[in-house]
Design an enzyme around this catalytic site. Sequence first.
Site, PDB file in Angstrom:
ATOM      1  N   ARG A  96      39.536 -30.642  21.893  1.00 42.12           N
ATOM      2  CA  ARG A  96      38.825 -31.671  22.650  1.00 42.12           C
ATOM      3  C   ARG A  96      37.511 -32.107  22.013  1.00 42.12           C
ATOM      4  O   ARG A  96      37.244 -33.307  21.888  1.00 42.12           O
ATOM      5  CB  ARG A  96      38.503 -31.183  24.080  1.00 42.12           C
ATOM      6  CG  ARG A  96      39.611 -31.356  25.058  1.00 42.12           C
ATOM      7  CD  ARG A  96      39.620 -30.225  26.032  1.00 42.12           C
ATOM      8  NE  ARG A  96      39.958 -29.021  25.304  1.00 42.12           N
ATOM      9  CZ  ARG A  96      41.215 -28.639  25.060  1.00 42.12           C
ATOM     10  NH1 ARG A  96      42.207 -29.314  25.553  1.00 42.12           N
ATOM     11  NH2 ARG A  96      41.481 -27.560  24.345  1.00 42.12           N
ATOM     12  N   THR A  97      36.689 -31.161  21.634  1.00 51.86           N
ATOM     13  CA  THR A  97      35.340 -31.541  21.201  1.00 51.86           C
ATOM     14  C   THR A  97      35.415 -32.369  19.918  1.00 51.86           C
ATOM     15  O   THR A  97      34.830 -33.451  19.828  1.00 51.86           O
ATOM     16  CB  THR A  97      34.479 -30.279  20.995  1.00 51.86           C
ATOM     17  OG1 THR A  97      34.589 -29.476  22.165  1.00 51.86           O
ATOM     18  CG2 THR A  97      33.030 -30.639  20.773  1.00 51.86           C
ATOM     19  N   LYS A 131      34.344 -20.723  -1.565  1.00 55.56           N
ATOM     20  CA  LYS A 131      33.785 -20.254  -2.847  1.00 55.56           C
ATOM     21  C   LYS A 131      32.470 -19.521  -2.630  1.00 55.56           C
ATOM     22  O   LYS A 131      31.798 -19.144  -3.585  1.00 55.56           O
ATOM     23  CB  LYS A 131      33.545 -21.444  -3.771  1.00 55.56           C
ATOM     24  CG  LYS A 131      34.773 -22.272  -4.074  1.00 55.56           C
ATOM     25  CD  LYS A 131      34.369 -23.530  -4.859  1.00 55.56           C
ATOM     26  CE  LYS A 131      35.490 -24.540  -4.888  1.00 55.56           C
ATOM     27  NZ  LYS A 131      35.019 -25.882  -5.263  1.00 55.56           N
ATOM     28  N   ARG A 158      30.423 -27.282  14.826  1.00 54.57           N
ATOM     29  CA  ARG A 158      30.784 -26.080  15.605  1.00 54.57           C
ATOM     30  C   ARG A 158      30.868 -24.904  14.642  1.00 54.57           C
ATOM     31  O   ARG A 158      31.410 -25.025  13.546  1.00 54.57           O
ATOM     32  CB  ARG A 158      32.132 -26.259  16.305  1.00 54.57           C
ATOM     33  CG  ARG A 158      32.609 -24.963  16.955  1.00 54.57           C
ATOM     34  CD  ARG A 158      33.839 -25.127  17.793  1.00 54.57           C
ATOM     35  NE  ARG A 158      33.537 -25.841  19.029  1.00 54.57           N
ATOM     36  CZ  ARG A 158      34.413 -26.019  20.007  1.00 54.57           C
ATOM     37  NH1 ARG A 158      35.649 -25.541  19.900  1.00 54.57           N
ATOM     38  NH2 ARG A 158      34.089 -26.681  21.096  1.00 54.57           N
ATOM     39  N   HIS A 167      26.879 -24.962  24.481  1.00 54.15           N
ATOM     40  CA  HIS A 167      27.816 -26.056  24.227  1.00 54.15           C
ATOM     41  C   HIS A 167      27.258 -27.274  24.979  1.00 54.15           C
ATOM     42  O   HIS A 167      27.794 -27.705  25.996  1.00 54.15           O
ATOM     43  CB  HIS A 167      29.204 -25.666  24.740  1.00 54.15           C
ATOM     44  CG  HIS A 167      30.328 -26.505  24.221  1.00 54.15           C
ATOM     45  ND1 HIS A 167      30.150 -27.744  23.619  1.00 54.15           N
ATOM     46  CD2 HIS A 167      31.674 -26.286  24.224  1.00 54.15           C
ATOM     47  CE1 HIS A 167      31.326 -28.235  23.272  1.00 54.15           C
ATOM     48  NE2 HIS A 167      32.268 -27.370  23.627  1.00 54.15           N
TER      49      HIS A 167
HETATM   50  N1   CP Z   1      36.033 -27.684  25.805  1.00 48.26           N
HETATM   51  C1   CP Z   1      36.138 -27.409  24.480  1.00 48.26           C
HETATM   52  O1   CP Z   1      35.162 -27.089  23.808  1.00 48.26           O
HETATM   53  O2   CP Z   1      37.412 -27.511  23.996  1.00 48.26           O
HETATM   54  P1   CP Z   1      37.803 -27.342  22.474  1.00 48.26           P
HETATM   55  O3   CP Z   1      37.568 -25.908  22.105  1.00 48.26           O
HETATM   56  O4   CP Z   1      39.266 -27.721  22.394  1.00 48.26           O
HETATM   57  O5   CP Z   1      36.932 -28.260  21.669  1.00 48.26           O
END
Ligand code: CP
Length: 302
Positions: A51-52, A80, A101, A129
């Site tokens: 999603r993110t 590397k 991320r 998050h």
């Molecule tokens: N909600 C969320 O962070 O989903 P993902 O891990 O799929 O990005």
Amino acid sequence: MKNKSLISINDYSKEQQIHVLDIAEDFEKNPRQRLLENYVVATLFFEPSTRTRLSFESAASYLGGKIIGFSDTSSTSVQKGESLRDTIKTVANYSDVIVMRHPKEGSARFASEVSSVPIINAGDGANQHPTQCLLDLYSIRKTQGTLDGLNVAFIGDLKYGRTVHSLVQALCQFNTTFHLVSPTELKLPSSVKIHIKERKLEYFQYTELEEVIPKVDILYMTRIQKERFSDPIEYEKIKNSYILKNDMLNKTKNNLRIMHPLPRVNEIDEDVDDNKRAYYFQQALNGVFVRQALLTSILGLK
Ligand code: CP
């Protein structure tokens, strides 16, 4: 907010958070605006995501932006031995904003300190998050008509759940009453609870799910996160602690909505999906509009 990195939800004031939600409402009415035609958005995902990453890429694509990046590090020079510092300094030369991320807590803050372009934290370990938090606030405001004075239940992994940590902190600004449901091993950390105490808000802790369902406006379900456990036996013991089923939803408030940042494993039965209170897929859609609002705000276009 122009050129301001977003690492923790607390980096933005309440007014700035509301501003993002207001812009997102405009994008929901008209997501196809060519505001990013001359911009490059980098998405660097050192940890899996559906999603993110895809909603950021969808958000930028609808706005006409170009996207570069990676969804895992296997084809990058990280293999590397390149450091995070060097990766970020390099990609900052190729882009206007970096969405990142990473499994390590604090990595996004570090990236923002070495980057020449703004960093948006798309999740750093069990820490924060913030973009999920903004879309959660958007979803709550949209379904409840307000953010103020709600009863919100968080269920599942409150210890490692970064979406929970960010959202609890944000909801402390809105006179929320918190209902915290978790196994004893996965209670909300005191470093997050302190925000509730500082605001002198009420919170109640439970180990059973059933008793909170009739009391609350939002049920925020979360996954017990296998990847955060060092001992697999501990995970096996508590992985099925809470499973929400449709027949548990007979005595709820009318306005109750069930949220989940997703992915789910089995904590919400699929038979809940057709219940009018289920909101998690709409919640994921709202992520596109909120991320459009964030990108354009950070790039000084809104
Ligand atoms: N909600 C969320 O962070 O989903 P993902 O891990 O799929 O990005």
